[in-house]
Motif scaffolding. Structure first.
Motif, PDB file in Angstrom:
ATOM      1  N   ASN A 168       5.583  -6.207  -8.635  1.00  0.00           N
ATOM      2  CA  ASN A 168       5.994  -4.671  -7.819  1.00  0.00           C
ATOM      3  C   ASN A 168       8.213  -5.159  -9.296  1.00  0.00           C
ATOM      4  O   ASN A 168       7.965  -6.562  -8.940  1.00  0.00           O
ATOM      5  CB  ASN A 168       6.070  -4.698  -6.741  1.00  0.00           C
ATOM      6  CG  ASN A 168       7.115  -3.782  -5.906  1.00  0.00           C
ATOM      7  OD1 ASN A 168       8.164  -2.566  -6.958  1.00  0.00           O
ATOM      8  ND2 ASN A 168       7.874  -3.536  -4.588  1.00  0.00           N
ATOM      9  N   HIS A 199      -0.199  -6.528  -3.124  1.00  0.00           N
ATOM     10  CA  HIS A 199      -0.595  -5.235  -3.805  1.00  0.00           C
ATOM     11  C   HIS A 199      -1.912  -5.223  -4.164  1.00  0.00           C
ATOM     12  O   HIS A 199      -3.159  -4.561  -4.644  1.00  0.00           O
ATOM     13  CB  HIS A 199       0.879  -5.236  -5.171  1.00  0.00           C
ATOM     14  CG  HIS A 199       1.236  -4.219  -4.782  1.00  0.00           C
ATOM     15  ND1 HIS A 199       1.442  -2.753  -4.266  1.00  0.00           N
ATOM     16  CD2 HIS A 199       2.689  -4.567  -3.914  1.00  0.00           C
ATOM     17  CE1 HIS A 199       3.073  -2.649  -3.721  1.00  0.00           C
ATOM     18  NE2 HIS A 199       3.554  -3.301  -4.419  1.00  0.00           N
ATOM     19  N   SER A 230      -1.658  -3.900   4.298  1.00  0.00           N
ATOM     20  CA  SER A 230       0.215  -3.100   4.984  1.00  0.00           C
ATOM     21  C   SER A 230      -0.086  -1.936   3.604  1.00  0.00           C
ATOM     22  O   SER A 230       0.419  -0.534   3.308  1.00  0.00           O
ATOM     23  CB  SER A 230       1.507  -3.167   5.145  1.00  0.00           C
ATOM     24  OG  SER A 230       1.982  -4.125   3.601  1.00  0.00           O
TER      25      SER A 230
END
Ligand code: PLP
Length: 479
Positions: A168, A199, A230
């Motif tokens: 990210n 991710h 999450s």
């Protein structure tokens, strides 16, 4: 197959999460890393049943989460995790900070590869260590770990490296050979590798996620993996994640985590995470297909409407890293886009100095929202920022050339950087009560025993308050 229809914006605006309470209603919010899809059915059912049972106490000391994580890793990535080496923590941030506390000391050097998720710098600051940068190599569509830069940084007495895998904001899924080489460097220089793999469930077609701990004995000796449902299943507010090791050496550090860490984890988070990892596969497959379509759509929209913007298709996740430099929109295009187009993006320089002139966009939304966002930006009265210069005969008194030269936006995590401009620019214009974050005063720094720069993205001091119905921390946009 679960229903993935995204509710209309008016419905989404009823959500009480950071994404939907940070900006006024005329702004399309595309920063905070939450997706707009409805919850996966098995997750929603598990949560509903828990609420119906009034089952809202502490998380139980069972192996449910460890079994769910290891089962998912085996099925999704062919990675054998020993459930005995899975430790439950409240979230990835807390897991990273708590492990950092155990592997580094004050003033130690911790390496990151910007542009990278801004809180990496906060976490390093939180444990009193220093950020050392080994930026990614390449550019849009061709990002890679820079192994030479990493070697230089490791050789300069680094203690730890924060790997973001997938990365990210650029959406890079690290290549096996790079991870093998990274592990060799870690072993040669004695550097702990904390691999944030949050991710990983969202790797998109064409890429293959390689868990860091799976690549070699060296990786296992020096590595920690941080996993969570999450991002994949949009459960960030429920608070459950896992720290995984695969060797007795790093496990010793995990064993030193407080026995209380389980009880700091959300019980509903554990319930939702177990449901996601065990029964959430079909929903995730639908989301991955939708994100795949959205990343293509975004490329088409940019090519049609903003041809100067450069964008490399992300290989994972729902975040796009867009280079606006050719458009002449200045160091912080997100700030200008917010004002002119009422579209909120994340300011690129918050991801490290190499992010100046870039912005991050969250495409975990309906295609219509994405289309509207780019259409608004393309139609907005954005202009290159005024350039300082001598006054020409005939210039009106307030002509842009009379503006004083702008101070370039300071990278937020550079030593002594002041927190200014960028997305902090966003809500305070519209929400009364917002105050800029203080940087540490020299007196505070003396009191803390750390030199300026050792807390590169310091967020200490007065709490941020907003009045009115919108309440959120100032850094919601950094999430
Ligand atoms: C790379 C990365 N790590 C960690 C987090 C935050 O995870 P958590 O909420 O579990 O701390 C995010 C959130 O967007 C992220 O992108």
């Amino acid at each position: 197959m679960s229903d993935l229809s995204i509710p209309p914006l008016a419905e989404l605006r009823k959500r009480r999460s950071a994404k939907w309470r940070t900006f006024p209603d005329d702004v399309l919010p595309l920063p905070v890393a939450e997706m707009d899809f409805p919850l996966a059915h098995p997750v929603a059912e598990a949560l509903r049943e828990a609420v119906d049972r009034s089952d809202t106490g502490y998380a139980a000391p069972t192996g449910d989460l460890a079994d769910a994580v290891s089962g998912y890793a085996r099925r999704a990535w062919d990675w054998a995790i020993d459930p005995g080496q899975v430790r439950t923590v409240a979230d990835v941030g807390i897991g990273m900070v708590e492990i950092l506390r155990r592997v580094v000391g004050p003033g130690d050097r911790v390496v990151v590869s910007p542009p990278v998720y801004e809180p990496f710098a906060w976490w390093i600051g939180e444990v009193g260590a220093q950020v050392v940068e080994a930026p990614l190599a390449g550019g849009p569509g061709a990002w890679r770990l820079d192994l030479d830069a990493l070697e230089r940084a490791f050789a300069g007495h680094a203690t730890a490296y924060l790997l973001c895998n997938p990365h990210n904001p650029v959406g890079l899924v690290h290549r096996r050979e790079d991870l093998v080489a990274l592990a060799e460097l870690a072993d040669r220089y004695g550097v702990h590798v904390l691999s944030d793999e949050i991710h990983a469930p969202l790797v998109l077609p064409g890429a293959t996620f390689v868990p860091f701990l799976s690549v070699s004995a060296e990786a296992r000796r020096w590595g920690f993996s941080f996993l969570s449902a999450s991002k994949g299943w949009n459960l960030a507010g429920l608070k459950a994640a896992a720290v995984v090791t695969a060797d007795p050496a790093p496990k010793r550090y995990v064993d030193r985590l407080s026995p209380h860490s389980l009880y700091r984890t959300g019980h509903l988070g554990v319930i939702a995470t177990v449901a996601a990892f065990t029964e959430g596969g079909p929903w995730l497959a639908g989301v991955v297909a939708a994100l795949d379509r959205n990343r293509t759509l975004l490329g088409e929209l940019l090519a049609q409407s903003l041809p100067g913007a450069r964008y490399g298709r992300p290989e994972a996740g729902f975040l796009a890293w867009i280079d606006f430099r050719a458009l002449g929109w200045g160091d912080d295009p997100a700030a200008r886009i917010l004002t002119a187009a009422r579209v909120a993006l994340n300011s690129g320089h918050r991801y490290g100095p190499t992010g100046t002139g870039f912005a991050r966009l969250n495409f975990g939304c309906a295609p219509e929202t994405l289309t509207e966002a780019i259409t608004r930006i393309a139609a907005s009265p954005l202009r290159p920022p005024p350039r300082a210069g001598p006054r020409h005969a005939g210039d009106p008194p307030d002509h842009p050339r009379r503006a004083t030269a702008r101070t370039p936006t300071a990278p937020i995590w550079s030593p002594g950087a002041r927190r200014e401009s960028s997305t902090t620019y966003a809500p305070e214009r519209h929400i009364t009560g917002w105050q800029p974050l203080p940087t540490a005063s020299p007196a505070e720094e003396r009191a803390s025993g750390h030199r300026r720069g050792e807390f590169p993205a310091r967020r200490r001091g007065r709490s941020q308050r907003r009045t009115g119905h919108r309440v959120c921390g100032p850094d919601a946009e950094a999430l």
